[in-house]
Design a protein around this motif. Structure first.
Motif, PDB file in Angstrom:
ATOM      1  N   LYS A   1       0.820  -1.220   0.000  1.00 48.01           N
ATOM      2  CA  LYS A   1       0.000   0.000   0.000  1.00 48.01           C
ATOM      3  C   LYS A   1       0.851   1.267   0.000  1.00 48.01           C
ATOM      4  CE  LYS A   1      -2.154  -1.499   3.561  1.00 48.01           C
ATOM      5  NZ  LYS A   1      -3.034  -1.625   4.752  1.00 48.01           N
ATOM      6  N   LEU A   2       1.786   1.354   0.929  1.00 42.85           N
ATOM      7  CA  LEU A   2       2.637   2.543   0.983  1.00 42.85           C
ATOM      8  C   LEU A   2       3.600   2.557  -0.200  1.00 42.85           C
ATOM      9  CD1 LEU A   2       3.325   5.074   2.577  1.00 42.85           C
ATOM     10  CD2 LEU A   2       5.067   3.745   3.791  1.00 42.85           C
ATOM     11  N   GLN A   3       4.025   1.400  -0.621  1.00 42.42           N
ATOM     12  CA  GLN A   3       4.912   1.295  -1.774  1.00 42.42           C
ATOM     13  C   GLN A   3       4.257   1.886  -3.023  1.00 42.42           C
ATOM     14  OE1 GLN A   3       5.790  -2.690  -3.531  1.00 42.42           O
ATOM     15  NE2 GLN A   3       7.895  -2.269  -2.873  1.00 42.42           N
ATOM     16  N   GLN A   4       2.971   1.648  -3.192  1.00 41.22           N
ATOM     17  CA  GLN A   4       2.242   2.195  -4.340  1.00 41.22           C
ATOM     18  C   GLN A   4       2.230   3.719  -4.302  1.00 41.22           C
ATOM     19  OE1 GLN A   4      -1.609   0.360  -4.180  1.00 41.22           O
ATOM     20  NE2 GLN A   4      -0.813  -1.692  -4.569  1.00 41.22           N
ATOM     21  N   HIS A   5       2.077   4.284  -3.102  1.00 43.97           N
ATOM     22  CA  HIS A   5       2.089   5.745  -2.991  1.00 43.97           C
ATOM     23  C   HIS A   5       3.472   6.291  -3.330  1.00 43.97           C
ATOM     24  CE1 HIS A   5       0.836   9.709  -1.729  1.00 43.97           C
ATOM     25  NE2 HIS A   5       1.876   9.788  -0.914  1.00 43.97           N
ATOM     26  N   LEU A   6       4.520   5.639  -2.838  1.00 40.98           N
ATOM     27  CA  LEU A   6       5.875   6.078  -3.153  1.00 40.98           C
ATOM     28  C   LEU A   6       6.118   6.044  -4.662  1.00 40.98           C
ATOM     29  CD1 LEU A   6       8.802   6.840  -2.547  1.00 40.98           C
ATOM     30  CD2 LEU A   6       9.263   4.412  -2.069  1.00 40.98           C
ATOM     31  N   LYS A   7       5.684   4.982  -5.322  1.00 37.64           N
ATOM     32  CA  LYS A   7       5.922   4.847  -6.756  1.00 37.64           C
ATOM     33  C   LYS A   7       5.107   5.847  -7.575  1.00 37.64           C
ATOM     34  CE  LYS A   7       7.575   0.099  -6.687  1.00 37.64           C
ATOM     35  NZ  LYS A   7       7.412  -1.301  -7.166  1.00 37.64           N
ATOM     36  N   SER A   8       4.100   6.451  -6.976  1.00 39.25           N
ATOM     37  CA  SER A   8       3.348   7.506  -7.663  1.00 39.25           C
ATOM     38  C   SER A   8       4.072   8.845  -7.603  1.00 39.25           C
ATOM     39  CB  SER A   8       1.946   7.640  -7.055  1.00 39.25           C
ATOM     40  OG  SER A   8       2.001   8.269  -5.778  1.00 39.25           O
ATOM     41  N   LEU A   9       5.083   8.944  -6.718  1.00 38.35           N
ATOM     42  CA  LEU A   9       5.874  10.168  -6.576  1.00 38.35           C
ATOM     43  C   LEU A   9       7.154   9.978  -7.384  1.00 38.35           C
ATOM     44  CD1 LEU A   9       5.313  10.587  -2.740  1.00 38.35           C
ATOM     45  CD2 LEU A   9       4.114  11.802  -4.572  1.00 38.35           C
ATOM     46  N   GLN A  10       7.080  10.288  -8.648  1.00 34.35           N
ATOM     47  CA  GLN A  10       8.133   9.910  -9.597  1.00 34.35           C
ATOM     48  C   GLN A  10       9.477  10.531  -9.258  1.00 34.35           C
ATOM     49  OE1 GLN A  10       7.480   7.588 -12.075  1.00 34.35           O
ATOM     50  NE2 GLN A  10       9.716   7.538 -12.068  1.00 34.35           N
ATOM     51  N   ASN A  11       9.481  11.753  -8.722  1.00 33.40           N
ATOM     52  CA  ASN A  11      10.780  12.375  -8.435  1.00 33.40           C
ATOM     53  C   ASN A  11      11.520  11.661  -7.313  1.00 33.40           C
ATOM     54  OD1 ASN A  11       8.991  13.358  -6.449  1.00 33.40           O
ATOM     55  ND2 ASN A  11      10.112  15.300  -6.246  1.00 33.40           N
ATOM     56  N   LEU A  12      10.802  11.115  -6.325  1.00 32.64           N
ATOM     57  CA  LEU A  12      11.457  10.354  -5.263  1.00 32.64           C
ATOM     58  C   LEU A  12      12.010   9.037  -5.796  1.00 32.64           C
ATOM     59  CD1 LEU A  12       9.150  10.841  -2.129  1.00 32.64           C
ATOM     60  CD2 LEU A  12      11.292  12.018  -2.688  1.00 32.64           C
ATOM     61  N   CYS A  13      11.276   8.391  -6.683  1.00 30.46           N
ATOM     62  CA  CYS A  13      11.762   7.137  -7.283  1.00 30.46           C
ATOM     63  C   CYS A  13      12.991   7.402  -8.149  1.00 30.46           C
ATOM     64  CB  CYS A  13      10.661   6.494  -8.112  1.00 30.46           C
ATOM     65  SG  CYS A  13       9.251   5.912  -7.145  1.00 30.46           S
ATOM     66  N   ASN A  14      12.957   8.468  -8.942  1.00 29.07           N
ATOM     67  CA  ASN A  14      14.114   8.830  -9.772  1.00 29.07           C
ATOM     68  C   ASN A  14      15.325   9.166  -8.903  1.00 29.07           C
ATOM     69  OD1 ASN A  14      12.523   8.503 -12.042  1.00 29.07           O
ATOM     70  ND2 ASN A  14      12.135  10.690 -12.298  1.00 29.07           N
ATOM     71  N   TYR A  15      15.063   9.800  -7.783  1.00 24.42           N
ATOM     72  CA  TYR A  15      16.114  10.170  -6.823  1.00 24.42           C
ATOM     73  C   TYR A  15      16.832   8.917  -6.304  1.00 24.42           C
ATOM     74  CZ  TYR A  15      17.605  11.728  -2.090  1.00 24.42           C
ATOM     75  OH  TYR A  15      18.278  11.999  -0.924  1.00 24.42           O
ATOM     76  N   CYS A  16      16.067   7.922  -5.860  1.00 22.99           N
ATOM     77  CA  CYS A  16      16.663   6.679  -5.350  1.00 22.99           C
ATOM     78  C   CYS A  16      17.402   5.930  -6.456  1.00 22.99           C
ATOM     79  CB  CYS A  16      15.581   5.782  -4.748  1.00 22.99           C
ATOM     80  SG  CYS A  16      14.841   6.421  -3.232  1.00 22.99           S
ATOM     81  N   THR A  17      16.807   5.860  -7.639  1.00 27.16           N
ATOM     82  CA  THR A  17      17.429   5.161  -8.756  1.00 27.16           C
ATOM     83  C   THR A  17      18.739   5.825  -9.155  1.00 27.16           C
ATOM     84  OG1 THR A  17      15.264   4.453  -9.581  1.00 27.16           O
ATOM     85  CG2 THR A  17      17.098   4.404 -11.139  1.00 27.16           C
ATOM     86  N   SER A  18      18.762   7.150  -9.145  1.00 28.01           N
ATOM     87  CA  SER A  18      19.971   7.890  -9.495  1.00 28.01           C
ATOM     88  C   SER A  18      21.095   7.622  -8.502  1.00 28.01           C
ATOM     89  CB  SER A  18      19.664   9.387  -9.562  1.00 28.01           C
ATOM     90  OG  SER A  18      20.833  10.137  -9.792  1.00 28.01           O
ATOM     91  N   ILE A  19      20.775   7.613  -7.212  1.00 29.07           N
ATOM     92  CA  ILE A  19      21.784   7.344  -6.186  1.00 29.07           C
ATOM     93  C   ILE A  19      22.352   5.941  -6.342  1.00 29.07           C
ATOM     94  CG2 ILE A  19      22.099   6.983  -3.706  1.00 29.07           C
ATOM     95  CD1 ILE A  19      20.156   9.339  -3.282  1.00 29.07           C
ATOM     96  N   LEU A  20      21.487   4.976  -6.604  1.00 27.80           N
ATOM     97  CA  LEU A  20      21.959   3.605  -6.789  1.00 27.80           C
ATOM     98  C   LEU A  20      22.897   3.496  -7.979  1.00 27.80           C
ATOM     99  CD1 LEU A  20      18.686   1.604  -6.070  1.00 27.80           C
ATOM    100  CD2 LEU A  20      20.818   1.456  -4.773  1.00 27.80           C
TER     101      LEU A  20
END
Length: 239
Positions: A199-218
């Motif tokens: 449930k919370l994971q779905q909300h996080l994945k709707s916030l594209q800039n936060l997902c891009n942020y984590c992917t960029s750091i990795l």
């Protein structure tokens, strides 16, 4: 240069260099700034399995922050600890479906025999007690009430983080600070784990800039091990 420091951390998995948020924060936030040009100087040194070797450097990620940015850091750290950490504990360790089918399964398969028979359950109990201290007995006795409040506050926290980050590379511009290490370490496991109840994971994945942020750091700071599952070396006190 100071002698290297060894850190024994939980193994990598789910596409992360370590599945443990505290280990992730230390691994990424432990040292050097990003290099120039097309190259990246990792703050980690190098890895041998799950034993991380650091060359300690006289570098403070928050050295250049203004007084206002330092105050913002304290405010967001408090927000993460009060609003997001409890729901991460609930998501991975209390939610029955996630715990049985994902969290306990991973630890039981990763921890060597015979510790894999009892250590996941001991960790489960410790996280339950931690959540109880945070929220009190009344909420713990009413699972529906607890879950409703936890997830409401966590969604608000994620939305605030997304708004604060905006289109920036890091929270205070083009260079990472200690807040970035903390935010990344909390968001990356939630983003990458294959949770049955997300449930919370779905909300996080709707916030594209936060997902891009984590992917960029990795991709910038962990390009060589990308979360491959290494032989486990226990954190201090568990060996």
């Amino acid at each position: 240069m100071a002698a290297p420091m060894e850190l024994f951390c939980w193994a990598g998995g789910w596409g992360l260099p370590s599945v443990d948020p505290d280990c992730l924060a230390v691994l990424w936030g432990s040292g050097a700034p990003q290099g120039g040009g097309n190259s990246v100087v990792s703050p980690l040194g190098y890895s041998v399995g799950s034993k991380r070797v650091f060359a300690l450097q006289k570098y403070n990620a928050d050295y250049d922050l203004s007084a206002t940015q330092s105050a913002d850091t304290l405010a967001f750290v408090s927000l993460l600890e009060e609003k997001l950490l409890p729901v991460l504990i609930h998501t991975f360790w209390v939610d029955a479906k996630n715990y049985v089918e994902h969290t306990r399964k991973w630890y039981a398969e990763t921890i060597p025999f015979p510790l894999n028979f009892f250590l996941p359950n001991a960790m489960h109990k410790r996280h339950l007690e931690r959540l109880q201290l945070m929220w009190g007995d009344d909420y713990m006795e009413d699972e529906e009430k607890l879950e409703k409040e936890l997830y409401r506050e966590a969604r608000e926290c994620l939305t605030l983080l997304s708004q604060r980050l905006g289109s920036q590379k890091f929270f205070f511009g083009d260079s990472p600070a200690s807040l970035d290490a903390l935010v990344f370490s909390r968001l990356a496991p939630l983003m990458k784990a294959k949770l049955p109840n997300g449930k919370l994971q779905q909300h996080l994945k709707s916030l594209q800039n936060l997902c891009n942020y984590c992917t960029s750091i990795l991709s910038l700071y962990f390009p060589w091990d990308g979360g491959e599952s290494h032989p486990l070396r226990y954190p201090a006190g568990l060996e």
